[in-house]
Write a protein that holds these residues in place. Structure first.
Motif, PDB file in Angstrom:
ATOM      1  N   ILE A   1      10.590   7.472   7.298  1.00 39.44           N
ATOM      2  CA  ILE A   1      10.815   6.472   6.251  1.00 39.44           C
ATOM      3  C   ILE A   1      10.923   5.074   6.856  1.00 39.44           C
ATOM      4  CG2 ILE A   1      12.467   5.623   4.552  1.00 39.44           C
ATOM      5  CD1 ILE A   1      13.032   8.452   3.767  1.00 39.44           C
ATOM      6  N   ASP A   2      11.657   4.954   7.973  1.00 37.58           N
ATOM      7  CA  ASP A   2      11.802   3.646   8.612  1.00 37.58           C
ATOM      8  C   ASP A   2      10.449   3.106   9.062  1.00 37.58           C
ATOM      9  OD1 ASP A   2      14.529   3.717   8.247  1.00 37.58           O
ATOM     10  OD2 ASP A   2      14.913   4.663  10.199  1.00 37.58           O
TER      11      ASP A   2
ATOM     12  N   PHE B   1      12.037   7.642  -0.462  1.00 41.35           N
ATOM     13  CA  PHE B   1      12.233   9.040  -0.119  1.00 41.35           C
ATOM     14  C   PHE B   1      11.323   9.551   0.985  1.00 41.35           C
ATOM     15  CE2 PHE B   1      13.689   8.640  -4.520  1.00 41.35           C
ATOM     16  CZ  PHE B   1      15.000   9.036  -4.344  1.00 41.35           C
ATOM     17  N   GLY B   2      10.312   8.803   1.387  1.00 43.42           N
ATOM     18  CA  GLY B   2       9.469   9.201   2.501  1.00 43.42           C
ATOM     19  C   GLY B   2       8.328  10.124   2.150  1.00 43.42           C
ATOM     20  N   THR B   3       8.229  10.547   0.903  1.00 43.34           N
ATOM     21  CA  THR B   3       7.132  11.422   0.478  1.00 43.34           C
ATOM     22  C   THR B   3       6.569  10.893  -0.829  1.00 43.34           C
ATOM     23  OG1 THR B   3       8.620  12.867  -0.750  1.00 43.34           O
ATOM     24  CG2 THR B   3       8.167  13.473   1.521  1.00 43.34           C
TER      25      THR B   3
ATOM     26  N   ARG C   1       0.824  -1.218   0.000  1.00 42.86           N
ATOM     27  CA  ARG C   1       0.000   0.000   0.000  1.00 42.86           C
ATOM     28  C   ARG C   1       0.856   1.266   0.000  1.00 42.86           C
ATOM     29  NH1 ARG C   1      -4.287  -1.813   4.545  1.00 42.86           N
ATOM     30  NH2 ARG C   1      -5.042  -3.649   3.480  1.00 42.86           N
ATOM     31  N   GLN C   2       2.084   1.143  -0.454  1.00 41.90           N
ATOM     32  CA  GLN C   2       2.992   2.278  -0.573  1.00 41.90           C
ATOM     33  C   GLN C   2       3.607   2.248  -1.963  1.00 41.90           C
ATOM     34  OE1 GLN C   2       3.520   4.575   1.774  1.00 41.90           O
ATOM     35  NE2 GLN C   2       2.240   3.538   3.284  1.00 41.90           N
ATOM     36  N   THR C   3       3.915   3.417  -2.484  1.00 42.86           N
ATOM     37  CA  THR C   3       4.612   3.462  -3.758  1.00 42.86           C
ATOM     38  C   THR C   3       6.100   3.237  -3.498  1.00 42.86           C
ATOM     39  OG1 THR C   3       4.967   5.852  -3.635  1.00 42.86           O
ATOM     40  CG2 THR C   3       2.943   5.094  -4.709  1.00 42.86           C
TER      41      THR C   3
END
Length: 133
Positions: free
Chosen positions: A48-49, A12-14, A4-6
């Motif tokens: 990010i972690d 990069f966290g954004t 569910r994340q790109t």
């Protein structure tokens, strides 16, 4: 996507900002300014972690669900010494001139003894041991 994340956000966290969003002003871009972005970005890099841990957890959960769905259709077969079995015919044991009509199985063979867990030594019906390939 299972996480569910790109991939960009995991690195990069954004979220990525595509060029068309800069041309057509949206609230996401319009409300940001350089100073505010420079102040918030280091905080986002610290998360990010956290995003990666969430993604790993979701991925592991997804893999467990897939393994459970796959394994529910598997039927365990136990063979006994003396059973007759067929052996899959591989490229090196097939007749090269048979083409697509070559048999996919060889045998029958007799299970002579157990080599290891669920691995067996095979013999022909005449009693000759089958060599390992």
């Amino acid at each position: 996507m299972a996480t569910r994340q790109t991939p960009y956000s995991l690195v990069f966290g954004t979220e990525v900002l595509i060029p068309i969003e800069v041309v057509i002003l949206k609230a996401r871009y319009q409300l940001q300014d350089q100073e505010n972005n420079a102040r918030i970005l280091p905080h986002d890099l610290d998360t990010i972690d956290e995003l990666m841990d969430l993604a790993r957890t979701r991925m592991a959960s997804h893999q467990q669900k897939m393994a459970k769905a796959y394994n529910k259709n598997i039927k365990v077969r136990r063979f006994q010494i003396g059973d007759l079995v067929l052996k899959k015919a591989f490229q090196n044991t097939k007749d090269p001139n048979a083409g697509n009509l070559a048999p996919k199985w060889e045998g029958p063979y007799l299970i002579d003894s157990e080599a290891r867990n669920e691995a067996y030594w095979l013999a022909t019906l005449e009693g000759n041991f089958l060599p390992r390939f």
